[in-house]
Design an enzyme around this catalytic site. Structure first.
Site, PDB file in Angstrom:
ATOM      1  N   GLU A   5     -16.082  11.413 -28.461  1.00 16.59           N
ATOM      2  CA  GLU A   5     -16.244  10.036 -27.981  1.00 16.59           C
ATOM      3  C   GLU A   5     -17.731   9.733 -27.831  1.00 16.59           C
ATOM      4  O   GLU A   5     -18.517  10.634 -27.552  1.00 16.59           O
ATOM      5  CB  GLU A   5     -15.589   9.873 -26.605  1.00 16.59           C
ATOM      6  CG  GLU A   5     -14.115  10.178 -26.580  1.00 16.59           C
ATOM      7  CD  GLU A   5     -13.524   9.915 -25.199  1.00 16.59           C
ATOM      8  OE1 GLU A   5     -13.081   8.786 -24.972  1.00 16.59           O
ATOM      9  OE2 GLU A   5     -13.538  10.829 -24.357  1.00 16.59           O
ATOM     10  N   LYS A  50      -1.297  10.456 -16.802  1.00 19.52           N
ATOM     11  CA  LYS A  50      -1.969  11.702 -16.501  1.00 19.52           C
ATOM     12  C   LYS A  50      -3.156  11.406 -15.598  1.00 19.52           C
ATOM     13  O   LYS A  50      -3.564  10.263 -15.537  1.00 19.52           O
ATOM     14  CB  LYS A  50      -2.442  12.379 -17.780  1.00 19.52           C
ATOM     15  CG  LYS A  50      -3.412  11.496 -18.600  1.00 19.52           C
ATOM     16  CD  LYS A  50      -4.250  12.309 -19.518  1.00 19.52           C
ATOM     17  CE  LYS A  50      -5.593  12.620 -18.933  1.00 19.52           C
ATOM     18  NZ  LYS A  50      -6.575  11.556 -19.171  1.00 19.52           N
ATOM     19  N   HIS A 103      -4.094  15.731 -24.285  1.00 19.49           N
ATOM     20  CA  HIS A 103      -4.187  15.182 -25.641  1.00 19.49           C
ATOM     21  C   HIS A 103      -4.380  16.255 -26.719  1.00 19.49           C
ATOM     22  O   HIS A 103      -3.679  16.270 -27.725  1.00 19.49           O
ATOM     23  CB  HIS A 103      -5.327  14.177 -25.742  1.00 19.49           C
ATOM     24  CG  HIS A 103      -5.277  13.090 -24.703  1.00 19.49           C
ATOM     25  ND1 HIS A 103      -4.101  12.528 -24.279  1.00 19.49           N
ATOM     26  CD2 HIS A 103      -6.260  12.455 -24.009  1.00 19.49           C
ATOM     27  CE1 HIS A 103      -4.361  11.599 -23.368  1.00 19.49           C
ATOM     28  NE2 HIS A 103      -5.668  11.536 -23.188  1.00 19.49           N
ATOM     29  N   LYS A 125      -0.044   6.960 -30.658  1.00 24.39           N
ATOM     30  CA  LYS A 125      -0.934   6.502 -31.730  1.00 24.39           C
ATOM     31  C   LYS A 125      -0.222   6.607 -33.067  1.00 24.39           C
ATOM     32  O   LYS A 125       0.458   7.586 -33.345  1.00 24.39           O
ATOM     33  CB  LYS A 125      -2.226   7.345 -31.752  1.00 24.39           C
ATOM     34  CG  LYS A 125      -3.148   7.068 -30.556  1.00 24.39           C
ATOM     35  CD  LYS A 125      -4.438   7.862 -30.658  1.00 24.39           C
ATOM     36  CE  LYS A 125      -5.228   7.810 -29.364  1.00 24.39           C
ATOM     37  NZ  LYS A 125      -6.117   6.649 -29.261  1.00 24.39           N
ATOM     38  N   ASP A 159       0.855  -1.179   0.000  1.00 24.32           N
ATOM     39  CA  ASP A 159       0.000   0.000   0.000  1.00 24.32           C
ATOM     40  C   ASP A 159       0.897   1.238   0.000  1.00 24.32           C
ATOM     41  O   ASP A 159       1.720   1.413   0.905  1.00 24.32           O
ATOM     42  CB  ASP A 159      -0.881  -0.020   1.268  1.00 24.32           C
ATOM     43  CG  ASP A 159      -1.875   1.119   1.297  1.00 24.32           C
ATOM     44  OD1 ASP A 159      -1.722   2.070   0.491  1.00 24.32           O
ATOM     45  OD2 ASP A 159      -2.807   1.053   2.126  1.00 24.32           O
ATOM     46  N   ASP A 176      -9.169  16.607 -18.416  1.00 21.29           N
ATOM     47  CA  ASP A 176      -9.023  15.212 -18.825  1.00 21.29           C
ATOM     48  C   ASP A 176      -8.495  15.084 -20.263  1.00 21.29           C
ATOM     49  O   ASP A 176      -7.769  14.150 -20.568  1.00 21.29           O
ATOM     50  CB  ASP A 176     -10.388  14.509 -18.702  1.00 21.29           C
ATOM     51  CG  ASP A 176     -10.317  13.013 -18.965  1.00 21.29           C
ATOM     52  OD1 ASP A 176      -9.472  12.353 -18.324  1.00 21.29           O
ATOM     53  OD2 ASP A 176     -11.089  12.506 -19.807  1.00 21.29           O
ATOM     54  N   LYS A 180     -17.733  13.872 -24.426  1.00 20.31           N
ATOM     55  CA  LYS A 180     -18.198  12.497 -24.208  1.00 20.31           C
ATOM     56  C   LYS A 180     -19.645  12.395 -24.674  1.00 20.31           C
ATOM     57  O   LYS A 180     -20.353  13.391 -24.739  1.00 20.31           O
ATOM     58  CB  LYS A 180     -18.114  12.158 -22.726  1.00 20.31           C
ATOM     59  CG  LYS A 180     -16.681  12.217 -22.202  1.00 20.31           C
ATOM     60  CD  LYS A 180     -16.351  10.983 -21.404  1.00 20.31           C
ATOM     61  CE  LYS A 180     -14.922  11.015 -20.922  1.00 20.31           C
ATOM     62  NZ  LYS A 180     -13.982  10.273 -21.773  1.00 20.31           N
TER      63      LYS A 180
HETATM   64  C1  BG6 Z   1      -8.005   9.287 -21.534  1.00 21.27           C
HETATM   65  C2  BG6 Z   1      -9.122  10.003 -20.846  1.00 21.27           C
HETATM   66  O1  BG6 Z   1      -6.793   9.952 -21.319  1.00 21.27           O
HETATM   67  O2  BG6 Z   1      -8.269   9.252 -22.925  1.00 21.27           O
HETATM   68  C3  BG6 Z   1     -10.448   9.326 -21.127  1.00 21.27           C
HETATM   69  O3  BG6 Z   1      -8.881  10.021 -19.446  1.00 21.27           O
HETATM   70  C4  BG6 Z   1     -10.660   9.181 -22.617  1.00 21.27           C
HETATM   71  O4  BG6 Z   1     -11.519  10.049 -20.532  1.00 21.27           O
HETATM   72  C5  BG6 Z   1      -9.449   8.559 -23.285  1.00 21.27           C
HETATM   73  O5  BG6 Z   1     -11.799   8.374 -22.827  1.00 21.27           O
HETATM   74  C6  BG6 Z   1      -9.582   8.591 -24.783  1.00 21.27           C
HETATM   75  O6  BG6 Z   1      -8.550   7.817 -25.350  1.00 21.27           O
HETATM   76  P1  BG6 Z   1      -8.750   7.104 -26.755  1.00 21.27           P
HETATM   77  O7  BG6 Z   1      -7.428   6.482 -27.033  1.00 21.27           O
HETATM   78  O8  BG6 Z   1      -9.857   6.127 -26.594  1.00 21.27           O
HETATM   79  O9  BG6 Z   1      -9.107   8.193 -27.719  1.00 21.27           O
END
Ligand code: BG6
Length: 492
Positions: free
Chosen positions: A219, A151, A243, A185, A89, A238, A342
């Site tokens: 997404e 992250k 990203h 990617k 832990d 996020d 989302k």
């Molecule tokens: C993550 C986020 O970093 O990336 C998520 O925390 C998100 O919320 C994800 O869904 C998206 O990644 P990918 O590769 O599915 O586009």
């Protein structure tokens, strides 16, 4: 293949990231015979579990997350044989000598090669600092050791600095690998190649010829069972802070002299530092935050965000659109529109570079027929590129114009399988190549730009705009571009 043997320790070994992404990625490399002999994978978690129990969990995870045609029982066995588990832990100083002993008492590697220790922190960011401190105190960190962080690093600039300081007390910057999986990617790496291994784009890649740039990461997923984390984060922290800004950097950066461990990161940093800082009024004008309400996604009814997380009072955003500007010689005056959300109408990540109209309209009757040249770079799914142009429609009756496109599809052009981002990134960690990882100064520069938006949103009384699940976001996101006489390019 020239890689050093490795003890790959995953904190959060029984967690979602480890079982869904990391172990399947290691499995794929095992299948390719790329994991060096003598490599071990040590899952660390608070769960009371022996080696066999964890091996069972890993086997199950592989059967769930690797596609049937890529599942080779022999490779599964080889991978599972490397796996160990340790119950520890991070909040508790006791028991760390067990890790010390496990790392020390290992079978010799043939040829006596040094074993590289990797510590992968697939745990809550609040535990990054304490875990590193315990690793230091347990005496398991060697010069060749590496630490990998997921992250989010912090929730604002100050907390990011605190995490970086705490980790930096035990590991030096060269040993720290901050993952942004978008950089792993295939299509994102190809962005560099597209820009810098071809001659025809670069002369056009500036404010003289580019009207604006759009970056979309949409997404269909909701927040799933990550509500606890997500509700304290939101789409800006996020997705945008990491990203989307990384994608922006790769689009906007200057060519480095060569692809080296610091050169690419130096150029990305300059872009982040050139982002125009936002005043509170800029934030009101140039950002849109949204939140999904109940709706239909892929034909299925889904609940609202607040029902998903069971917290009606939440003011967290699940959608962001931002108009950003890069203040430098190349990009002055060119807006970069970013959006992510989302529960949108589809899963699609794309970069669109929209070029200016031709300087002179010489063809009659072309109004409404031509549209500016656009380069669509499809990050996922269906990786590829599409250049929108105008052509003459065949026929004897004079010149008629028609929009056409040049298409490059990865799936039809290449026969190789496209590896998951984590496969490349994990191998880079073992290889000791940090090029595709975020440096401390990049993370902090990104927070510096994001923070005024966070602050203004916290202070502003209005809440995120609603958008029904299964749509392209709140109407205000469309207005953001319409005000500038532009619109989001929805690819067909
Ligand atoms: C993550 C986020 O970093 O990336 C998520 O925390 C998100 O919320 C994800 O869904 C998206 O990644 P990918 O590769 O599915 O586009």
């Amino acid at each position: 293949a020239g890689l050093p043997p490795c003890d790959f320790t995953v904190f959060g070994g029984t967690g979602d990231l480890a079982l869904r992404k990391l172990l399947p990625a290691l499995y794929q490399r095992e299948l390719e015979g790329q994991l060096p002999a003598g490599t071990r994978i040590i899952g660390v978690s608070r769960t009371e579990l022996d080696d066999d129990g964890y091996r069972h969990a890993v086997r199950e995870a592989l059967h769930t997350h690797v596609t049937a045609d890529e599942l080779d029982e022999d490779a599964v066995r080889r991978l599972v044989d490397r796996v160990r588990h340790l119950t520890l832990d991070s909040r508790d100083p006791e028991g760390w000598h067990l890790l010390h002993d496990l790392l020390k008492d290992r079978p010799q590697v043939e040829g006596g090669e040094e074993v590289v220790r990797v510590f992968y922190l697939a745990i809550a960011p609040a535990l990054f600092g304490p875990t590193c401190e315990r690793l230091g105190a347990a005496g398991v960190v060697e010069d060749s050791s590496r630490v990998v962080m997921e992250k989010p690093i912090g929730t604002d600039l100050e907390s990011a600095r605190a995490v970086n300081d705490a980790v930096g007390r035990v590991f030096c910057e060269q040993q720290i690998f901050r993952i942004d999986h978008y950089l792993g990617k295939e299509s994102v790496q190809n962005l560099l190649v597209t820009r810098f291994a071809n001659t025809f784009l670069e002369p056009l890649w500036n404010s003289r010829w580019v009207d604006h740039v759009q970056i979309t990461v949409s997404e269909t997923l909701g927040v799933g069972d990550r509500g606890g984390y997500y509700d304290t984060s939101g789409a800006l922290r996020d997705m945008v802070q990491n990203h989307l800004l990384q994608l922006l950097c790769l689009v906007a950066m200057e060519p480095p002299t060569y692809v080296g461990r610091e050169t690419v990161r130096d150029e990305k940093l300059k872009v982040l530092q050139a982002l125009k800082p936002m005043s509170p009024e800029d934030v009101d004008r140039s950002t849109v935050r949204g939140r999904y309400t109940a709706g239909l996604v892929d034909g299925a009814a889904v609940p609202s965000y607040t029902d998903d997380i069971g917290h009606p009072g939440s003011s967290t955003e699940t959608f962001v659109a931002v108009r950003a500007e890069v203040q430098n010689w190349r990009w002055a005056g060119v807006p970069f529109y970013l959006r992510t959300g989302k529960r949108m109408d589809r899963r699609m990540s794309e970069i669109v570079v929209v070029f200016k109209e031709p300087p002179h309209a010489m063809f009659p009757h072309s109004e409404g027929v031509t549209s500016p040249n656009r380069l669509h770079i499809q990050v996922q799914p269906d990786e590829g590129m599409r250049l929108h142009m105008t052509a003459k429609e065949p026929g004897p009756g004079g010149i008629r114009l028609r929009p056409v496109s040049l298409d490059l599809s990865y799936a039809t052009t290449f026969t190789q399988r496209s590896p998951d981002a984590y496969e490349r990134l994990l191998m880079d960690v073992i290889r000791g190549n940090p090029t595709l990882f975020m440096r401390r100064d990049e993370v902090e520069a990104a927070w510096t730009w994001v923070e005024p938006i966070l602050r203004r949103w916290q202070a502003a009384p209005d809440r995120p705009k609603r958008y029904p699940a299964g749509t392209s976001g709140p109407t205000a996101a469309a207005t953001l571009l319409e005000r500038d006489g532009r619109h989001w390019q929805e690819s067909e």
